[in-house]
Enzyme design. Sequence first.
Site, PDB file in Angstrom:
ATOM      1  N   CYS A   2       0.844  -1.187   0.000  1.00 35.18           N
ATOM      2  CA  CYS A   2       0.000   0.000   0.000  1.00 35.18           C
ATOM      3  C   CYS A   2       0.880   1.237   0.000  1.00 35.18           C
ATOM      4  O   CYS A   2       2.062   1.185   0.292  1.00 35.18           O
ATOM      5  CB  CYS A   2      -0.877   0.018   1.251  1.00 35.18           C
ATOM      6  SG  CYS A   2      -1.872  -1.454   1.442  1.00 35.18           S
ATOM      7  N   ARG A  27       4.088   0.945  -6.665  1.00 35.30           N
ATOM      8  CA  ARG A  27       4.008  -0.041  -5.573  1.00 35.30           C
ATOM      9  C   ARG A  27       2.894  -1.054  -5.828  1.00 35.30           C
ATOM     10  O   ARG A  27       2.776  -2.046  -5.131  1.00 35.30           O
ATOM     11  CB  ARG A  27       3.775   0.673  -4.234  1.00 35.30           C
ATOM     12  CG  ARG A  27       4.877   1.658  -3.861  1.00 35.30           C
ATOM     13  CD  ARG A  27       4.443   2.574  -2.719  1.00 35.30           C
ATOM     14  NE  ARG A  27       4.246   1.879  -1.475  1.00 35.30           N
ATOM     15  CZ  ARG A  27       5.216   1.679  -0.574  1.00 35.30           C
ATOM     16  NH1 ARG A  27       6.436   2.111  -0.825  1.00 35.30           N
ATOM     17  NH2 ARG A  27       4.982   1.034   0.543  1.00 35.30           N
ATOM     18  N   TRP A  76      -2.958  -2.226  -1.636  1.00 34.54           N
ATOM     19  CA  TRP A  76      -2.581  -3.525  -2.197  1.00 34.54           C
ATOM     20  C   TRP A  76      -3.192  -4.540  -1.238  1.00 34.54           C
ATOM     21  O   TRP A  76      -2.722  -4.693  -0.106  1.00 34.54           O
ATOM     22  CB  TRP A  76      -1.063  -3.655  -2.264  1.00 34.54           C
ATOM     23  CG  TRP A  76      -0.594  -5.038  -2.581  1.00 34.54           C
ATOM     24  CD1 TRP A  76      -0.250  -6.026  -1.693  1.00 34.54           C
ATOM     25  CD2 TRP A  76      -0.436  -5.627  -3.880  1.00 34.54           C
ATOM     26  NE1 TRP A  76       0.111  -7.162  -2.356  1.00 34.54           N
ATOM     27  CE2 TRP A  76       0.009  -6.953  -3.702  1.00 34.54           C
ATOM     28  CE3 TRP A  76      -0.622  -5.168  -5.171  1.00 34.54           C
ATOM     29  CZ2 TRP A  76       0.271  -7.818  -4.757  1.00 34.54           C
ATOM     30  CZ3 TRP A  76      -0.343  -6.014  -6.229  1.00 34.54           C
ATOM     31  CH2 TRP A  76       0.077  -7.330  -6.018  1.00 34.54           C
ATOM     32  N   ASN A 102      -0.500   1.102   5.984  1.00 36.52           N
ATOM     33  CA  ASN A 102       0.268   0.218   5.115  1.00 36.52           C
ATOM     34  C   ASN A 102       0.929  -0.798   6.021  1.00 36.52           C
ATOM     35  O   ASN A 102       1.673  -0.439   6.922  1.00 36.52           O
ATOM     36  CB  ASN A 102       1.329   0.998   4.337  1.00 36.52           C
ATOM     37  CG  ASN A 102       2.253   0.043   3.598  1.00 36.52           C
ATOM     38  OD1 ASN A 102       1.845  -1.055   3.223  1.00 36.52           O
ATOM     39  ND2 ASN A 102       3.509   0.437   3.427  1.00 36.52           N
ATOM     40  N   GLY A 103       0.629  -2.078   5.808  1.00 39.90           N
ATOM     41  CA  GLY A 103       1.253  -3.119   6.623  1.00 39.90           C
ATOM     42  C   GLY A 103       0.286  -4.261   6.853  1.00 39.90           C
ATOM     43  O   GLY A 103      -0.728  -4.388   6.178  1.00 39.90           O
ATOM     44  N   GLU A 485      15.415 -23.033 -11.662  1.00 40.54           N
ATOM     45  CA  GLU A 485      15.121 -21.609 -11.431  1.00 40.54           C
ATOM     46  C   GLU A 485      16.334 -20.752 -11.741  1.00 40.54           C
ATOM     47  O   GLU A 485      16.222 -19.688 -12.336  1.00 40.54           O
ATOM     48  CB  GLU A 485      14.635 -21.389  -9.997  1.00 40.54           C
ATOM     49  CG  GLU A 485      14.302 -19.958  -9.668  1.00 40.54           C
ATOM     50  CD  GLU A 485      13.217 -19.344 -10.576  1.00 40.54           C
ATOM     51  OE1 GLU A 485      12.575 -20.077 -11.337  1.00 40.54           O
ATOM     52  OE2 GLU A 485      13.058 -18.106 -10.539  1.00 40.54           O
ATOM     53  N   LYS A 489      16.234 -17.703 -14.541  1.00 36.70           N
ATOM     54  CA  LYS A 489      16.644 -16.335 -14.207  1.00 36.70           C
ATOM     55  C   LYS A 489      17.736 -15.868 -15.170  1.00 36.70           C
ATOM     56  O   LYS A 489      17.724 -14.763 -15.667  1.00 36.70           O
ATOM     57  CB  LYS A 489      17.146 -16.296 -12.756  1.00 36.70           C
ATOM     58  CG  LYS A 489      16.040 -16.367 -11.724  1.00 36.70           C
ATOM     59  CD  LYS A 489      15.337 -15.065 -11.563  1.00 36.70           C
ATOM     60  CE  LYS A 489      13.869 -14.962 -11.911  1.00 36.70           C
ATOM     61  NZ  LYS A 489      12.979 -15.967 -12.159  1.00 36.70           N
ATOM     62  N   GLU A 492      16.333 -15.488 -18.935  1.00 38.14           N
ATOM     63  CA  GLU A 492      15.260 -14.517 -19.211  1.00 38.14           C
ATOM     64  C   GLU A 492      15.730 -13.079 -19.062  1.00 38.14           C
ATOM     65  O   GLU A 492      15.157 -12.183 -19.677  1.00 38.14           O
ATOM     66  CB  GLU A 492      14.039 -14.772 -18.343  1.00 38.14           C
ATOM     67  CG  GLU A 492      14.165 -14.462 -16.882  1.00 38.14           C
ATOM     68  CD  GLU A 492      12.824 -14.625 -16.164  1.00 38.14           C
ATOM     69  OE1 GLU A 492      11.776 -14.299 -16.737  1.00 38.14           O
ATOM     70  OE2 GLU A 492      12.828 -15.097 -15.015  1.00 38.14           O
ATOM     71  N   HIS A 508      23.889 -38.466 -20.792  1.00 37.09           N
ATOM     72  CA  HIS A 508      22.978 -39.028 -21.802  1.00 37.09           C
ATOM     73  C   HIS A 508      22.798 -38.090 -22.982  1.00 37.09           C
ATOM     74  O   HIS A 508      21.780 -38.143 -23.665  1.00 37.09           O
ATOM     75  CB  HIS A 508      21.638 -39.352 -21.145  1.00 37.09           C
ATOM     76  CG  HIS A 508      21.760 -40.372 -20.070  1.00 37.09           C
ATOM     77  ND1 HIS A 508      21.936 -41.722 -20.323  1.00 37.09           N
ATOM     78  CD2 HIS A 508      21.813 -40.239 -18.718  1.00 37.09           C
ATOM     79  CE1 HIS A 508      22.054 -42.378 -19.185  1.00 37.09           C
ATOM     80  NE2 HIS A 508      21.980 -41.522 -18.183  1.00 37.09           N
ATOM     81  N   LYS A 607       4.991  -9.535 -17.570  1.00 35.37           N
ATOM     82  CA  LYS A 607       4.960  -9.929 -16.152  1.00 35.37           C
ATOM     83  C   LYS A 607       3.888 -11.000 -15.933  1.00 35.37           C
ATOM     84  O   LYS A 607       4.070 -11.893 -15.141  1.00 35.37           O
ATOM     85  CB  LYS A 607       4.667  -8.717 -15.261  1.00 35.37           C
ATOM     86  CG  LYS A 607       4.652  -9.036 -13.768  1.00 35.37           C
ATOM     87  CD  LYS A 607       5.985  -9.593 -13.293  1.00 35.37           C
ATOM     88  CE  LYS A 607       5.969  -9.989 -11.841  1.00 35.37           C
ATOM     89  NZ  LYS A 607       7.175 -10.767 -11.452  1.00 35.37           N
TER      90      LYS A 607
END
Length: 612
Positions: A2, A27, A76, A102-103, A485, A489, A492, A508, A607
């Site tokens: 937020c 944000r 948010w 905010n929190g 992963e 990263k 991309e 193999h 995204k």
Amino acid sequence: MCGIVGYIGNEQAAPIILEGLSKLEYRGYDSAGIAVRDSNSDIEIVKAKGRLKALSDKTNEGQTLIGNCGIGHTRWATHGEPSEENAHPHCSDDCCVVAVHNGIIENYQELKEKLHKNGYSFYSGTDTEVAVKLIDYYYKKYFGNPVDAINRSMVRIRGSYALAVMFKDNPGEIYVARKDSPMILGLENEDAYFASDVPAILKYTRNVYYIGNLEIGKLQKGKLTFYNIDGDEIQKEATEIQWDMDAAEKSGFEHFMIKEIHEQPKAVSDTLNSVVSNGRINLTNIGLTDDEIKNISEIHIVACGSAYHVGVAAQYVIEDLARIPVRVELASEFRYRRPIIDKNGLVIIISQSGETADSLAALREAKSMGIRTLAIVNVVGSSIAREADKVLYTLAGPEIAVATTKAYSAQLIISYVLAIQFALVWNKIDEKTYKSLITELGTLPDKINRLLEDKERIQWFATKFSNSKDIFFIGRGIDYAISLEGSLKMKEISYIHSEAYAAGELKHGTISLVEDGTLVIGVLTQEELYEKTISNMIEVKSRGAYLMGLTNSGNYNIEDTADFVTYIPKTDKHFTTSLAVVPLQLMGYYISVARGLDVDKPRNLAKSVTVE
Ligand code: AGP
């Protein structure tokens, strides 16, 4: 997260607040609101779901709101769906207390029950309304002193908050308080400001003040006063902000991705605290009872990209701890495969955005088969969150960089928690193991922080390989999931070809690609597989590879084999992904930066892939 902004001074407050909120849009948010008053007027509140423009349109760009004092908010959602009703500001029933926050109030249920017993009712599903009414409760109980009411509330509240409060009986004053959530205050001549972050007020002042945890700020026209938790006045010095606007939105970091990598400890901690309280896992508020867990015969984890890599790690963890069969699948494959799922199976969809088309389609396919579904999602109210039978939210906050980091780490935490709870319910672990695993989870944020303190060493090594043609990641078991992963990263955001391989699979075929100087990153966090992977690393070294080793602290003999080694703090073998991924995120980031690429918005990527 937020965003909060407030103003009191000689000007009309609403336009300044709306402008400030627009500087915090990065944000991420799903609704917005504002409360404004004059010294002799009641507080007027206006809220709107969706983009800030909706609020601006509702108030004719703030022109319809008269008053020189106000607070504003972009939400948010963490508790309560995105809606006008859940949007901030929130107020007590008589509008005596109005606030934005905010929190995360971790003990809001407990406080809500206390307030219910004292005659309070609630109109929203938010934790913030509880905080506002708690302040109102103390304000009325102890004779209307704002600082005292806020202090008493802070003593009771557990969690994180940046609070801004207006009291009907105290015109010309705004009170702010914080614990862990960011907040700054500004003063420029007769004008006083507060905000979650610098960008919101940088246009008006570079003279800012910071309040510490459990401290209060009082804003009046041309004056700031500070108090400690005991209500004593304390002194604060101004700091001059040197940043430009662009740097300010990233809190001083060069890119959102590196900022979000550094937000991982908090994302992990907030997510863990949302499902663990008093040392025990609590899934009842999402409706996943122990009886329901006992009835689950198999688990299918379905996702895309990094979320799929979480599933690969989760498969190892859940099967090893709970001994329930787990299958992990790419959503784009699952949705067309006519999957065979036992009627007592559970399909888990993992998705940061909650809008990925393939994952949403996979969810609908599972539901059409009458299979129970659980979503692990970072965006409250997203399509997958709304359509799944049950949803567990990650509390990573909005993730701006296309390459996911903190949401991935938060998803891992949820998968560990499910594995531990399933294992306990299925009597595969005893109470002692249960408690030790939960305790170990609580150490991960600090261990991630320790890894981030070593980032310059990774940066030095990464730039040496920024011109690589191929980079391979190899590992066995969970280390293979970590390799997946790390490789994603890398490719991309650096556009370097990379592959992740189960270390035992190299011989193999793929080993033929290894040439002199090819960088091969061996991931060795699983002690029982360590020697096997070392052998695979020696195989590729004999073919010219340059070896980086990523292993647990203490495995120093790896330096006989690897050319460069980075270590992770010791943790339970089931949780090593949460630590090992950090150096690999940094590797990809620093190589991308060294290549001068657009780290936050890599070419060809979005995204959220909301199309097939
Ligand atoms: C990961 O860094 C990528 N941004 C991408 O693979 C992503 O994980 C994938 O598109 C899934 O997105 P979701 O988690 O929002 O469903």
